[in-house]
Design an enzyme around this catalytic site. Structure first.
Site, PDB file in Angstrom:
ATOM      1  NE  ARG A 262      12.881 -16.546 -23.251  1.00  0.00           N
ATOM      2  CZ  ARG A 262      13.188 -15.818 -23.268  1.00  0.00           C
ATOM      3  NH1 ARG A 262      12.288 -15.359 -24.760  1.00  0.00           N
ATOM      4  NH2 ARG A 262      13.837 -14.780 -22.872  1.00  0.00           N
ATOM      5  NE  ARG A 277       7.363 -17.862 -31.131  1.00  0.00           N
ATOM      6  CZ  ARG A 277       7.319 -16.544 -30.796  1.00  0.00           C
ATOM      7  NH1 ARG A 277       7.652 -16.671 -29.753  1.00  0.00           N
ATOM      8  NH2 ARG A 277       7.429 -15.898 -31.121  1.00  0.00           N
ATOM      9  CD  GLU A 349      11.787 -10.197 -29.701  1.00  0.00           C
ATOM     10  OE1 GLU A 349      10.756  -9.759 -29.788  1.00  0.00           O
ATOM     11  OE2 GLU A 349      12.298  -9.894 -28.253  1.00  0.00           O
ATOM     12  CB  SER A 352      14.182  -7.657 -26.085  1.00  0.00           C
ATOM     13  OG  SER A 352      13.561  -7.165 -25.023  1.00  0.00           O
ATOM     14  NE  ARG A 391      14.081 -15.456 -32.222  1.00  0.00           N
ATOM     15  CZ  ARG A 391      12.406 -14.839 -31.813  1.00  0.00           C
ATOM     16  NH1 ARG A 391      13.144 -13.415 -31.434  1.00  0.00           N
ATOM     17  NH2 ARG A 391      12.021 -15.614 -31.385  1.00  0.00           N
TER      18      ARG A 391
END
Length: 429
Positions: A262, A277, A349, A352, A391
């Site tokens: 990303r 991130r 998070e 999802s 994560r």
RNA sequence: GGAGAGAUGGCUGAGUGGUCGAAAGCGCUCCCCUGCUAAGGGAGUAUACGUUAAUAGCGUAUCGAGGGUUCGAAUCCCUCUCUCUCCGCCA
């Protein structure tokens, strides 16, 4: 893509639904544009008919040995007017489809209203955040003490937002991935798939990343236009592109481990510390293709599958329903799983899970047939992280730390680490 | 990387620039005849969009994809993609 028929029959209803996202859809402008398109299409088709009829007559005249010259003269200007009209039709259609492709999915009624993530609604919790007799460190400190995470080395190779994992920590991440894949294939009925990490634009378009979110992904710079996958959702969901599946074969449930890439454009300054991130991270992704009437239940069970990972790893978490303003472009409803991170004293998070209804299926024409001879219908697609491995690694390091820097290994992972029960800090050389 | 072959309806497979959306066969559906470990005859059998009350008609588009030539393209020209075969190279 929203059903074009619904857009035509109930533009006001669509506008009202999308307004909950803060998306404004000008129903009147759409209706006007669509009416224009229709008129042009009728005109073009009439001209084509005229041309086809004439061509046919010319052919017949020639076959009879007659002189076709007068017929040819009659159609002399037809080509030009047809060109003009079909160009106008093309641009009207392009304008219309750009409009429709830029529209997000319709939300389910039970999605809570709210402008952003602050309005997300917690629906359940599992596990209690541990209390530490010392100030818990974050994974960056823990990882350094273990000599297992090296951000400097990564920066030297690839710049910011990358990480290098070493030794036991690298192995721990691999163990997490193995554990997740085994859980989903052995106990939850998913088929493991291995898929390309570089995909063509049409695949990105099918799941909704294109055309609107091109800036979020990395694109190759070669002769071929390829994108690094931002999630396994893209190649895995596209397995059903153009397919007409047998109802008896549904639901299809796939699980894949892939790296994800990303660009994190627009997230400057957010989560710059640590590996929360990153431009590249590992993720295990679950994808389901189901019949429309089953998708609501499938979202619940898929979310449960992701939760099982956290339960087995003894990690405290909560489940939230995303508010209308926070639901992603392609989704009709989304649950986020948020894991407790002692280093941040916050839930973050880690998964999802979304129901995309027919939104992605329409874009990629993924269909199924209930019975022989019946018309194919669009499937519903769902996906969820099961889990984000990077994560998850962070969560294990932070939740299982002790005062001396040792990190215990959750029982569920020990078989994947040769029975090892802890990672010990290394004295720096 | 080099050389060659191919891509047509659910499948196999024809197709000379002119009623070709496309022969024939297979498969499938319906009907007729017949009667029983069968066979024969007939009709039908793609999808999308538009029009429409209509999954009825009618129209338009689609022969790998995109351009071009032409009054007219499955058929001629160009570009691309994919598949297969052989050689080379690798994991």
């Amino acid at each position: 893509m929203i059903d074009p028929k619904l857009l035509r029959s109930d533009p006001a209803g669509v506008a009202a639904n999308l307004a909950r996202r803060g998306f404004s859809f000008d129903a009147d402008a759409f209706s006007k544009l669509d009416a224009e398109r229709k008129a042009l299409q009728v005109e073009v088709e009439a001209l084509r008919k005229q041309r086809n009829d004439s061509a046919k007559q010319i052919g017949q005249a020639k076959a009879r040995g007659e002189d076709p010259a007068p017929l040819l003269a009659a159609v002399q200007n037809l080509g030009d007017s047809l060109d003009t009209a079909s160009q106008r039709l093309d641009s009207a259609q392009a304008e219309l489809s750009a409009l429709v492709e830029g529209m997000p999915n319709l939300l389910y009624d039970d999605v809570p209203d709210g402008p952003d993530e602050s309005a997300n609604v917690e629906i359940r919790r599992n596990g209690e955040p541990a209390t530490f007799a010392f100030e818990p460190r974050d994974h960056v400190e823990i990882g350094e003490a273990l000599r297992g995470i090296d951000f400097e080395a990564a920066a030297g190779i690839s710049g910011s937002r990358f990480s290098v994992l070493r030794g036991g920590v690298a192995r721990l991440q691999r163990a997490l991935i193995q554990f997740m894949l085994d859980l989903h294939t052995n106990e939850h009925g998913y088929e493991e798939v291995y898929v390309p990490y570089l995909v063509e634009p049409h695949a990105m378009h099918g799941t909704g990343q294109l055309p609107k979110f091109a800036a979020d992904s990395f694109r190759t710079d070669g002769e071929r236009e390829l994108y690094l996958i931002p999630t396994a959702e893209v190649p895995v969901t596209n397995l059903a592109r153009g397919a007409i599946l047998d109802a008896a074969d549904l639901p299809l449930k796939f699980v894949a481990h892939t790296p994800c890439f990303r660009s994190e454009a627009g997230s400057y300054g957010r989560d710059t510390r640590g590996m929360i991130r990153q431009h590249q991270f590992e993720k295990v992704e679950m994808v389901q293709l189901v019949m429309p009437e089953d998708s609501a239940d499938a979202l619940e069970s898929l979310t449960g599958h992701a939760e099982t990972v956290l339960k087995r790893l003894e990690l405290p978490y909560r489940v939230v329903t995303l508010a209308s303003g926070d639901v992603g472009f392609s989704a009709a409803k989304t649950y986020d799983l948020e894991v407790w991170l002692p280093g941040q004293s916050a839930y973050r998070e880690i998964s999802s899970c979304s129901n995309f209804t027919s939104f992605q299926a329409r874009r990629m024409q993924a269909r199924f047939r209930r019975r022989d001879g019946e018309k194919p219908e669009l499937v519903h697609t769902l996906n969820g992280s099961g889990l984000a491995a990077g994560r998850c690694l962070v969560a294990v390091l932070e939740n299982f730390q002790s005062a001396d820097g040792t990190v215990a290994i959750p029982d569920a992972l020990r078989p994947y680490l040769g029975g090892q029960s802890a990672l010990k800090p290394q004295s720096s050389a």
